[in-house]
Design a protein around this motif. Structure first.
Motif, PDB file in Angstrom:
ATOM      1  N   THR A 352       0.830  -1.200   0.000  1.00 19.86           N
ATOM      2  CA  THR A 352       0.000   0.000   0.000  1.00 19.86           C
ATOM      3  C   THR A 352       0.868   1.255   0.000  1.00 19.86           C
ATOM      4  O   THR A 352       0.542   2.244  -0.678  1.00 19.86           O
ATOM      5  CB  THR A 352      -0.931   0.007   1.220  1.00 19.86           C
ATOM      6  OG1 THR A 352      -1.537  -1.275   1.368  1.00 19.86           O
ATOM      7  CG2 THR A 352      -2.027   1.050   1.054  1.00 19.86           C
ATOM      8  N   LEU A 357      -3.973   2.166  -2.248  1.00 23.34           N
ATOM      9  CA  LEU A 357      -5.057   1.199  -2.035  1.00 23.34           C
ATOM     10  C   LEU A 357      -5.410   0.408  -3.295  1.00 23.34           C
ATOM     11  O   LEU A 357      -5.710  -0.788  -3.209  1.00 23.34           O
ATOM     12  CB  LEU A 357      -6.293   1.919  -1.487  1.00 23.34           C
ATOM     13  CG  LEU A 357      -6.180   2.422  -0.036  1.00 23.34           C
ATOM     14  CD1 LEU A 357      -7.446   3.176   0.356  1.00 23.34           C
ATOM     15  CD2 LEU A 357      -5.936   1.259   0.923  1.00 23.34           C
ATOM     16  N   LEU A 360      -3.008  -2.457  -3.445  1.00 19.29           N
ATOM     17  CA  LEU A 360      -3.311  -3.498  -2.457  1.00 19.29           C
ATOM     18  C   LEU A 360      -4.491  -4.347  -2.922  1.00 19.29           C
ATOM     19  O   LEU A 360      -4.477  -5.578  -2.789  1.00 19.29           O
ATOM     20  CB  LEU A 360      -3.615  -2.857  -1.107  1.00 19.29           C
ATOM     21  CG  LEU A 360      -3.994  -3.826   0.017  1.00 19.29           C
ATOM     22  CD1 LEU A 360      -2.840  -4.758   0.343  1.00 19.29           C
ATOM     23  CD2 LEU A 360      -4.435  -3.072   1.273  1.00 19.29           C
TER      24      LEU A 360
END
Length: 436
Positions: A352, A357, A360
């Motif tokens: 991350t 995000l 991820l």
């Protein structure tokens, strides 16, 4: 007629010799690649006077050249013998993930570091994705795995016998003298040696189940002893957990129940580790557990990483461009140690930090959910067995270990490469029958 027969005989002999040469090339490529990754070009590092700061930044010309050549070789072998398998890598998941990695390289706060590290990582992934296509049968795969595993173990044990100061942690080590006596073999730290021994245990079990009982027992015995003397308590605990869970998964037949069994421990590990710096409730719960709730000082690193992450949640700091790069600067008083940290001891958090995000999420799709779906498809397609079990164990162990260590996308890291073999191996098992 005799002339025609002689020409046919010469043709057959030529084809046999050519096939024998290619068999040697394939075997050398597979075993040589594993040993290059596992042993590296710089084994038995003297860490008694090691510098605190990680300044490698992937800037090692010989390593780049070696993996660049191996990528060309293994891709060429895959194109020659298994083009169908190679084309299956052009899946939406892999393509989206690769595309986002490229975006984070372009948007990096430290472009030069990101580009250098990306080039080596890309070569390593190319090798790992094609290496499992090089063997023509499961017998070849088993034999080559056993040769490479026994060679690595021999190198590590020879180091213990002949150069203990370079193979065992000493009280004179610059950073962690408290680890004195723990075996590390040819690796730079026991935290790399212990997990690798666990992965060798999985390989040894596979070799034994394939009928090579002597080789399998030797790998299991030597890797098990080394694991115990390395002092890798977390690796040992995860090894036992993975063996139990994969045994349970082999009995369960529904995908969602398999997902619950595999991913519940993963979520729990992350909640009780990095989650403790995000929630007071989780922190209080962790304090009730019978072990060090600071996770050997990792909570300070996680807190610093989360504070830094809040500033760039959408794109991260750039591919491998946070720890050990110019992204960390102007540190406040008391945080100077962050300049010398090489990672956050959590692969999901580091992903991350590097790719935000979206990175991820894509990593979860490709490296967490995808392999279990592939194992389920392989099992339903009749491709279950010792190979599928070994690949599942390597993959699951890597997922759990990443809750405490960080090796995702880490260039030529041996844990990362072996984990990738599990991921790509399950990908191919879900799509093709295994040749016996």
């Amino acid at each position: 007629m005799s002339l025609i027969a002689a020409n046919e005989l010469r043709t057959v002999v030529h084809q046999l010799r050519r096939q024998q040469v290619m068999d040697v090339v394939r075997a050398a490529a597979f075993i040589g690649t594993l040993l290059l990754v596992w042993v590296s070009l710089h084994p038995f590092v003297d860490i008694s006077g090691a510098q605190l700061k990680d300044v490698t930044t992937g800037n090692e010309a010989l390593t780049y050249a070696a993996f660049g050549c191996l990528a060309l070789l293994t891709v060429a072998l895959a194109v020659r013998d298994n083009m169908r398998g190679l084309l299956t890598l052009l899946s939406p998941g892999f393509m989206l993930f690769a595309g986002w990695v490229f975006v984070t390289v372009v948007l990096s706060l430290d472009p030069s570091t990101s580009i250098r590290r990306f080039v080596l990582t890309a070569c390593v992934i190319a090798v790992a994705s094609t290496l499992m296509l090089v063997p023509k049968s499961q017998t070849e795969l088993m034999r080559w795995f056993s040769i490479a595993a026994l060679a690595l173990l021999a190198i590590c044990y020879l180091g213990i016998l002949l150069a203990p100061n370079l193979s065992i942690h000493m009280a004179t080590d610059a950073q962690e003298p408290a680890l004195a006596g723990d075996w590390r073999g040819s690796f730079g730290h026991k935290n790399a040696a212990a997990p690798m021994m666990v992965m060798l245990l999985f390989i040894g079990i596979y070799v034994s189940r394939m009928g090579a009982l002597l080789s399998g027992a030797a790998i299991i015995g030597f890797a098990g002893v080394f694991l115990l003397f390395s002092g890798g308590k977390s690796a040992l605990a995860l090894c036992i957990a993975v063996l139990l869970l994969t045994g349970l998964v082999s009995v369960i037949k529904t995908f969602w129940l398999r997902a619950v069994v595999c991913f519940t421990p993963l979520v729990t590990l992350n909640l009780l580790s990095v989650g403790t710096v995000m929630s007071d409730g989780l922190e209080n719960l962790a304090k009730m557990l019978p072990f060090d709730t600071s996770f050997t000082g990792r909570t300070d690193i996680w807190t610093f990483a989360f504070q830094a992450l809040q500033q760039r949640l959408s794109t991260g700091y750039g591919f491998s461009a946070f720890w050990g790069s110019s992204s960390i600067r102007d540190l406040p008083e008391g945080k100077e140690w962050a300049e010398f940290a090489s990672h956050s001891h959590n692969g999901y958090l580091d992903t991350t930090l590097a790719m935000g995000l979206p990175g991820l999420l894509l990593l979860a799709v490709v490296l967490v959910i995808g392999p279990l779906k592939n194992f389920h498809a392989a099992d339903r397609g009749g491709n279950s067995g010792p190979l599928a079990a070994m690949l599942l164990q390597i993959w699951l162990f890597g997922l759990y270990l990443s809750s405490m260590e960080s090796f995702f996308l880490d260039r030529a890291d041996p844990l990362w490469f072996t984990f990738l073999l599990g991921v790509f191996g399950l990908h191919y098992l879900a799509r093709f029958r295994v040749s016996e």
